[in-house]
Design a protein around this motif. Structure first.
Motif, PDB file in Angstrom:
ATOM      1  N   GLU A  79     -20.968 -21.839  25.801  1.00 56.89           N
ATOM      2  CA  GLU A  79     -22.519 -21.786  26.014  1.00 56.89           C
ATOM      3  C   GLU A  79     -22.863 -21.799  27.344  1.00 56.89           C
ATOM      4  OE1 GLU A  79     -25.899 -24.081  23.664  1.00 56.89           O
ATOM      5  OE2 GLU A  79     -24.033 -24.016  22.443  1.00 56.89           O
ATOM      6  N   TYR A  80     -23.999 -20.896  27.414  1.00 53.27           N
ATOM      7  CA  TYR A  80     -24.586 -20.794  28.665  1.00 53.27           C
ATOM      8  C   TYR A  80     -26.024 -21.017  28.447  1.00 53.27           C
ATOM      9  CZ  TYR A  80     -26.262 -18.351  32.995  1.00 53.27           C
ATOM     10  OH  TYR A  80     -27.048 -18.228  34.080  1.00 53.27           O
ATOM     11  N   TRP A  81     -26.584 -21.858  29.444  1.00 47.82           N
ATOM     12  CA  TRP A  81     -28.100 -22.075  29.444  1.00 47.82           C
ATOM     13  C   TRP A  81     -28.666 -21.730  30.420  1.00 47.82           C
ATOM     14  CZ3 TRP A  81     -28.866 -28.015  27.627  1.00 47.82           C
ATOM     15  CH2 TRP A  81     -28.546 -28.237  26.457  1.00 47.82           C
ATOM     16  N   GLN A  82     -29.718 -21.175  30.304  1.00 48.61           N
ATOM     17  CA  GLN A  82     -30.636 -20.639  31.497  1.00 48.61           C
ATOM     18  C   GLN A  82     -32.130 -20.827  31.209  1.00 48.61           C
ATOM     19  OE1 GLN A  82     -30.907 -17.197  33.260  1.00 48.61           O
ATOM     20  NE2 GLN A  82     -30.633 -16.016  31.560  1.00 48.61           N
ATOM     21  N   TYR A  83     -33.223 -21.031  31.849  1.00 45.49           N
ATOM     22  CA  TYR A  83     -34.541 -21.108  31.589  1.00 45.49           C
ATOM     23  C   TYR A  83     -35.000 -19.554  31.024  1.00 45.49           C
ATOM     24  CZ  TYR A  83     -36.113 -18.953  36.003  1.00 45.49           C
ATOM     25  OH  TYR A  83     -36.388 -18.276  36.976  1.00 45.49           O
ATOM     26  N   GLU A  84     -36.261 -19.608  30.488  1.00 48.18           N
ATOM     27  CA  GLU A  84     -36.862 -18.261  29.866  1.00 48.18           C
ATOM     28  C   GLU A  84     -37.312 -17.523  30.893  1.00 48.18           C
ATOM     29  OE1 GLU A  84     -37.432 -19.355  25.321  1.00 48.18           O
ATOM     30  OE2 GLU A  84     -39.386 -18.941  26.259  1.00 48.18           O
ATOM     31  N   TYR A  85     -36.810 -16.481  31.445  1.00 51.29           N
ATOM     32  CA  TYR A  85     -37.283 -15.628  32.175  1.00 51.29           C
ATOM     33  C   TYR A  85     -37.076 -14.245  31.681  1.00 51.29           C
ATOM     34  CZ  TYR A  85     -39.027 -13.872  36.940  1.00 51.29           C
ATOM     35  OH  TYR A  85     -39.893 -13.295  37.869  1.00 51.29           O
ATOM     36  N   PRO A  86     -37.714 -13.524  31.050  1.00 50.64           N
ATOM     37  CA  PRO A  86     -37.454 -12.541  30.188  1.00 50.64           C
ATOM     38  C   PRO A  86     -36.255 -11.295  31.157  1.00 50.64           C
ATOM     39  CG  PRO A  86     -39.976 -12.586  30.236  1.00 50.64           C
ATOM     40  CD  PRO A  86     -39.266 -13.703  31.194  1.00 50.64           C
ATOM     41  N   SER A  87     -36.545 -11.189  32.111  1.00 47.60           N
ATOM     42  CA  SER A  87     -35.750  -9.894  32.714  1.00 47.60           C
ATOM     43  C   SER A  87     -34.185 -10.696  32.961  1.00 47.60           C
ATOM     44  CB  SER A  87     -36.144  -9.723  34.096  1.00 47.60           C
ATOM     45  OG  SER A  87     -36.476 -10.413  35.076  1.00 47.60           O
ATOM     46  N   LYS A  88     -34.162 -11.998  33.196  1.00 48.76           N
ATOM     47  CA  LYS A  88     -32.889 -12.734  33.413  1.00 48.76           C
ATOM     48  C   LYS A  88     -32.313 -12.902  31.934  1.00 48.76           C
ATOM     49  CE  LYS A  88     -33.952 -15.454  37.357  1.00 48.76           C
ATOM     50  NZ  LYS A  88     -33.825 -16.863  38.086  1.00 48.76           N
ATOM     51  N   VAL A  89     -32.949 -13.286  31.027  1.00 52.15           N
ATOM     52  CA  VAL A  89     -32.500 -13.506  29.458  1.00 52.15           C
ATOM     53  C   VAL A  89     -31.851 -11.900  29.281  1.00 52.15           C
ATOM     54  CG1 VAL A  89     -32.965 -13.952  27.155  1.00 52.15           C
ATOM     55  CG2 VAL A  89     -33.935 -15.319  29.087  1.00 52.15           C
ATOM     56  N   ALA A  90     -32.638 -10.863  29.444  1.00 50.99           N
ATOM     57  CA  ALA A  90     -32.052  -9.732  29.017  1.00 50.99           C
ATOM     58  C   ALA A  90     -31.044  -9.192  29.665  1.00 50.99           C
ATOM     59  CB  ALA A  90     -33.294  -8.525  29.311  1.00 50.99           C
ATOM     60  N   LEU A  91     -30.815  -9.476  30.990  1.00 49.18           N
ATOM     61  CA  LEU A  91     -29.727  -9.253  31.874  1.00 49.18           C
ATOM     62  C   LEU A  91     -28.447  -9.896  31.474  1.00 49.18           C
ATOM     63  CD1 LEU A  91     -28.416  -7.578  33.959  1.00 49.18           C
ATOM     64  CD2 LEU A  91     -29.370  -9.176  35.419  1.00 49.18           C
ATOM     65  N   ILE A  92     -28.706 -11.200  31.209  1.00 48.83           N
ATOM     66  CA  ILE A  92     -27.459 -12.226  30.781  1.00 48.83           C
ATOM     67  C   ILE A  92     -26.993 -11.731  29.480  1.00 48.83           C
ATOM     68  CG2 ILE A  92     -26.923 -14.353  30.056  1.00 48.83           C
ATOM     69  CD1 ILE A  92     -26.779 -14.364  32.891  1.00 48.83           C
ATOM     70  N   ASN A  93     -27.720 -11.286  28.432  1.00 44.87           N
ATOM     71  CA  ASN A  93     -27.427 -10.640  27.320  1.00 44.87           C
ATOM     72  C   ASN A  93     -26.492  -9.338  27.495  1.00 44.87           C
ATOM     73  OD1 ASN A  93     -28.284 -12.529  25.364  1.00 44.87           O
ATOM     74  ND2 ASN A  93     -30.226 -11.461  25.184  1.00 44.87           N
ATOM     75  N   GLU A  94     -26.880  -8.581  28.415  1.00 46.46           N
ATOM     76  CA  GLU A  94     -26.087  -7.430  28.751  1.00 46.46           C
ATOM     77  C   GLU A  94     -24.909  -7.744  29.514  1.00 46.46           C
ATOM     78  OE1 GLU A  94     -26.708  -4.152  28.105  1.00 46.46           O
ATOM     79  OE2 GLU A  94     -24.980  -3.603  29.519  1.00 46.46           O
ATOM     80  N   LEU A  95     -24.943  -8.861  30.335  1.00 41.88           N
ATOM     81  CA  LEU A  95     -23.642  -8.998  31.202  1.00 41.88           C
ATOM     82  C   LEU A  95     -22.625  -9.858  30.309  1.00 41.88           C
ATOM     83  CD1 LEU A  95     -25.574 -10.697  34.391  1.00 41.88           C
ATOM     84  CD2 LEU A  95     -24.031  -8.508  34.263  1.00 41.88           C
ATOM     85  N   ILE A  96     -23.149 -10.411  29.198  1.00 43.03           N
ATOM     86  CA  ILE A  96     -22.304 -11.247  28.213  1.00 43.03           C
ATOM     87  C   ILE A  96     -21.509 -10.104  27.398  1.00 43.03           C
ATOM     88  CG2 ILE A  96     -22.207 -12.383  25.978  1.00 43.03           C
ATOM     89  CD1 ILE A  96     -24.568 -14.256  27.076  1.00 43.03           C
ATOM     90  N   LYS A  97     -22.141  -9.269  27.181  1.00 40.15           N
ATOM     91  CA  LYS A  97     -21.387  -7.778  26.709  1.00 40.15           C
ATOM     92  C   LYS A  97     -20.405  -7.382  27.303  1.00 40.15           C
ATOM     93  CE  LYS A  97     -25.083  -5.978  23.672  1.00 40.15           C
ATOM     94  NZ  LYS A  97     -26.286  -4.941  23.995  1.00 40.15           N
ATOM     95  N   GLN A  98     -20.624  -7.131  28.583  1.00 36.44           N
ATOM     96  CA  GLN A  98     -19.658  -6.525  29.541  1.00 36.44           C
ATOM     97  C   GLN A  98     -18.605  -7.592  29.833  1.00 36.44           C
ATOM     98  OE1 GLN A  98     -21.451  -5.630  33.398  1.00 36.44           O
ATOM     99  NE2 GLN A  98     -23.235  -4.625  32.385  1.00 36.44           N
TER     100      GLN A  98
END
Lengths: 457, 311
Positions: free
Chosen positions: A65-84
């Motif tokens: 599990e990965y936790w970070q604060y809500e910052y739209p561009s960071k959340v979206a990028l992490i989702n993308e990175l998780i896929k990669q």
């Protein structure tokens, strides 16, 4: 007998119902959560028997599990990175959880004791000492993150996450502060270049300030909000530039008052509001709003603001310049870094290390600049021409070599003390010298209390 | 013979009694069981946490670490050495002292006015009540925006030729601004309660007093006010507790309870201690202090205001 039996029936029903009710609240929802996720990935949970299985890790499926604060561009990028990442590591599943920035510590504080901890957590570097001293984190494993490697590749500012000789967290990206200036207002005031020295900053901001017939601000020459970025500007910008020092080598003593530089820098900062009157607190709600709406000609702000300026004020014609210098150059910097909590072991730890290595890889740092706008944490990545020649990113990156990140033992506490000291001068007409002496003494007390606690352990 | 019949009767009687008792017991058992569900919930979500925070208040705990060493009264001593805590205690009392009378007076005044009109009564009642159901955060931001140094209100003040006021930027003015906004927001609720109370006062008392020659003030002073006493008591207790717990206004309207801690309240300080400083021990100690204050305050109010008045 029959009747008694009839009573016991609703009784047992009730007991069952209350049990159910109790099970719905608190920790137990976590268990249902985990059971559903383990249903999707059969061997997701780490049981004691996993230690043997971990060695043959190609078969073992792990969920972290990965936790970070809500910052739209960071959340979206992490989702993308998780896929990669999951494509590269089919046996690892990463789940992202987010909390609003304001409640981040609060959520961590309430969820972690309830047994709902993350495996990799994103933290502001200024919170690290607190997290480390409470035993929440484990040092980054030397095998995955060799110290020499970190010190070679990264900008020296990551030194702030080195506590007791070990690194406890590692950033993907960093940020520095710089001068944001409104080009239209500069043209209007006939100023060709952004200010490069302390003196020029004063002169320019006086020329840029515009007030109406009732002496109210129409344009602030320099937006002035001590609680926003100015306190950082003081510690890691003005103070070292004037020849002063922030902390002693062992991080136990505040050295601001050890040379005249400390007071000189403090006076310089306060003069903008008190003597030159080019800006003050609360005008146009705050510094960022004032700058966004063209009511502030200059603001000292961070690279993290580029993104929101692009979305909120796309037509604002502004430029970025390095911070003005005095006797030397210095710029405040900061970062969010990823760390691994103390309880993570076995297969989960291996997976977490892999994920963290992925997050700090060159490719991810590059994606991070493009999508989030924060600066790469590694020199080799940051100093690519593409970034250095960028009109907006360039000035931020060029400051990284001489940037500093103050070792906060209590970020909110230290900021509050600074803001209070400034307000004492501004609102209560306390002499600058006295406010400054008090500030140093009170900050020192924070440090003394912190170290007393650490030493006790 | 006699003894056997009595015995039999007694046995029958006791049998029917036990049956009856059983039936009764069953009913009561069921009722009490039903009643105990909320009690159980209350125990789980309220009482245990309260007891737990009493316990934590004597320990040092930074919430992240598993150990919670016992430190005796250290947390309490620490709090009273903490300037910000003392200030927040003082501010909280200020809000209570200014807020309760202010809220009661304005609410009663509005209710008295409304009681005397028929036309547009519902309309005004709605208008006065709207602030109460509006989000505190939204309202606070509107206030903040109106009151900023170059905001709309200062614009009007300057137009009148008066000097601009710092309002929320000044440690002298900010507490009053906060108190006023809290009063403004709760007047509607107060008005509604008072309206109901006023409706409950029989008209004949006023008519009789009128015939006896009592003027409007006398009638208010000697009829309305005493008969409203239970309502005033209720309102004062509820308002008192809400002022003692004020938090959202501070978070939304000020920067960190500033300037210079002039608006910081006890609850805000507890929040900061617990979730910004991770100092659960001190936060729990402060919570216990708040608990004691609210308890004492409520008991005092009940004692002072709870007088039965009847005519």
């Amino acid at each position: 007998m029959n009747r008694i039996f009839n009573v016991t029936k609703p009784l047992t029903l009730l007991a069952a119902a209350s049990l159910l009710l109790a099970a719905c609240g608190g920790n137990n929802s976590d268990k249902t959560d985990k059971s559903t996720s383990s249903a999707a990935t059969p061997a997701a949970t780490t049981s004691p028997t996993n230690t043997t299985a971990a060695s043959s890790d190609s078969q073992e499926k792990v969920t972290i599990e990965y936790w970070q604060y809500e910052y739209p561009s960071k959340v979206a990028l992490i989702n993308e990175l998780i896929k990669q990442f999951e494509e590269q590591n089919p046996n690892i599943t990463v789940k992202q959880t987010n909390f609003p920035y304001d409640q981040y510590n609060e959520k961590v504080a309430t969820l972690v004791p309830a047994g709902k901890g993350p495996d990799v957590i994103n933290l502001y570097y200024g919170w690290l000492p607190k997290y480390v001293s409470s035993g929440f984190l484990q040092p980054l494993p030397e095998s995955g993150f060799p110290k020499a490697d970190i010190e070679n590749k990264y900008y020296p500012l990551v030194n702030a996450s080195k506590i007791d000789g070990s690194y406890w967290a590692i950033p993907t990206a960093v940020r520095t502060l710089a001068v944001f200036y409104n080009k239209d207002l500069f043209t209007k005031a006939n100023i060709a270049e952004p200010p490069q020295t302390w003196e020029e900053l004063v002169e320019d901001s006086i020329r840029l300030t515009e007030k109406d017939s009732k002496d109210q601000f129409v344009v602030e020459g320099l937006a002035w909000e001590p609680g926003a970025q100015l306190h950082h500007w003081y510690r890691d910008g003005l103070l070292p530039q004037a020849g002063g020092q922030d902390l002693s080598e062992d991080r136990r003593k505040i050295l601001w008052a050890d040379t005249p530089a400390g007071l000189e820098a403090f006076q310089y900062l306060i003069d903008f509001a008190v003597k030159h009157k080019v800006g003050t607190t609360g005008v146009f709600t705050d510094d960022v709003t004032a700058f966004k709406t063209g009511h502030a000609a200059i603001n000292i702000d961070g690279s993290f603001r580029l993104g929101s300026l692009a979305t909120d004020a796309p037509d604002l014609n502004y430029g970025i310049a390095p911070l003005p210098s005095y006797k030397s150059k210095s710029a405040p910097s900061s970062y969010w870094a990823n760390a691994i909590p103390a309880g993570v072991t076995g297969a989960k730890l291996d997976a977490s290390i892999k994920f963290l290595q992925f997050l700090t890889s060159k490719e991810v740092q590059e994606q991070w600049v493009d999508k989030v706008g924060e600066l790469p944490a590694q020199k080799e990545v940051a100093t690519q021409d593409e970034y250095l020649n960028d009109e907006k990113l360039g000035p931020f990156i060029r400051q990284l070599d001489y940037s500093k990140a103050h070792f906060f033992i209590d970020e909110t506490g230290e900021r509050t003390l600074f803001v209070d000291a400034v307000n004492e001068v501004l609102l209560n007409k306390v002499p600058v010298e006295k406010a400054f002496t008090d500030l140093v003494a009170k900050t020192q007390k924070l440090y003394d209390d912190y170290w007393a606690k650490v030493d006790k352990k | 013979m006699v003894t056997t019949t009595t015995r039999r009767r007694a046995a029958e009687g006791s049998k029917s009694l036990s049956l009856r008792l059983n039936y009764r017991t069953q009913r009561y058992l069921f009722i009490y069981l039903m009643l105990s569900i909320p009690l159980l919930y209350f125990l789980l979500t309220r009482l245990f946490p309260i007891l737990y925070s009493f316990n934590i208040s004597f320990r040092e705990w930074d919430i992240l670490s598993p150990e919670k060493p016992f430190v005796g009264l250290d947390n309490y001593y620490g709090l009273f050495e903490d300037e910000a805590f003392r200030k927040s205690l003082k501010n909280t009392f200020f809000y209570v002292v200014v807020g309760i009378p202010g809220q009661l007076a304005v609410g009663l005044f509005a209710a008295l006015l409304l009681q005397n009109v028929k036309l547009l009564r519902g309309f005004f009642r709605t208008i006065y009540f709207i602030p109460y159901i509006t989000s505190i955060v939204a309202v606070s931001w509107v206030f903040r925006w109106l009151l900023m140094p170059n905001g709309w209100i200062n614009g009007q003040i300057l137009n009148l030729g008066l000097p601009a006021q710092p309002f929320l930027q000044s440690p002298d003015q900010a507490p009053y601004v906060i108190a006023l906004s809290m009063i403004w927001q709760s007047v509607g609720f107060q008005m509604l309660i008072f309206l109901t109370g006023l409706e409950g006062i029989p008209k004949m008392y006023h008519e009789a007093a009128h015939i006896d020659g009592a003027n409007a003030w006398d009638r208010f002073r000697f009829i309305t006010l005493p008969l409203l006493n239970p309502i005033i008591l209720f309102s004062a207790v509820i308002a008192g507790i809400s002022y003692l717990q004020s938090f959202a206004h501070i978070v939304s309207m000020t920067q960190d309870g500033g300037p210079l801690n002039s608006t910081r309240t006890l609850v805000y300080h507890i929040y900061k201690l617990a979730f910004k400083n991770f100092d659960m021990g001190s936060a729990s100690a402060a919570t216990v202090i708040l608990f004691v204050i609210i308890l004492a305050f409520t008991l005092l109010q009940l004692k002072l205001l709870n007088r039965k008045i009847d005519y």
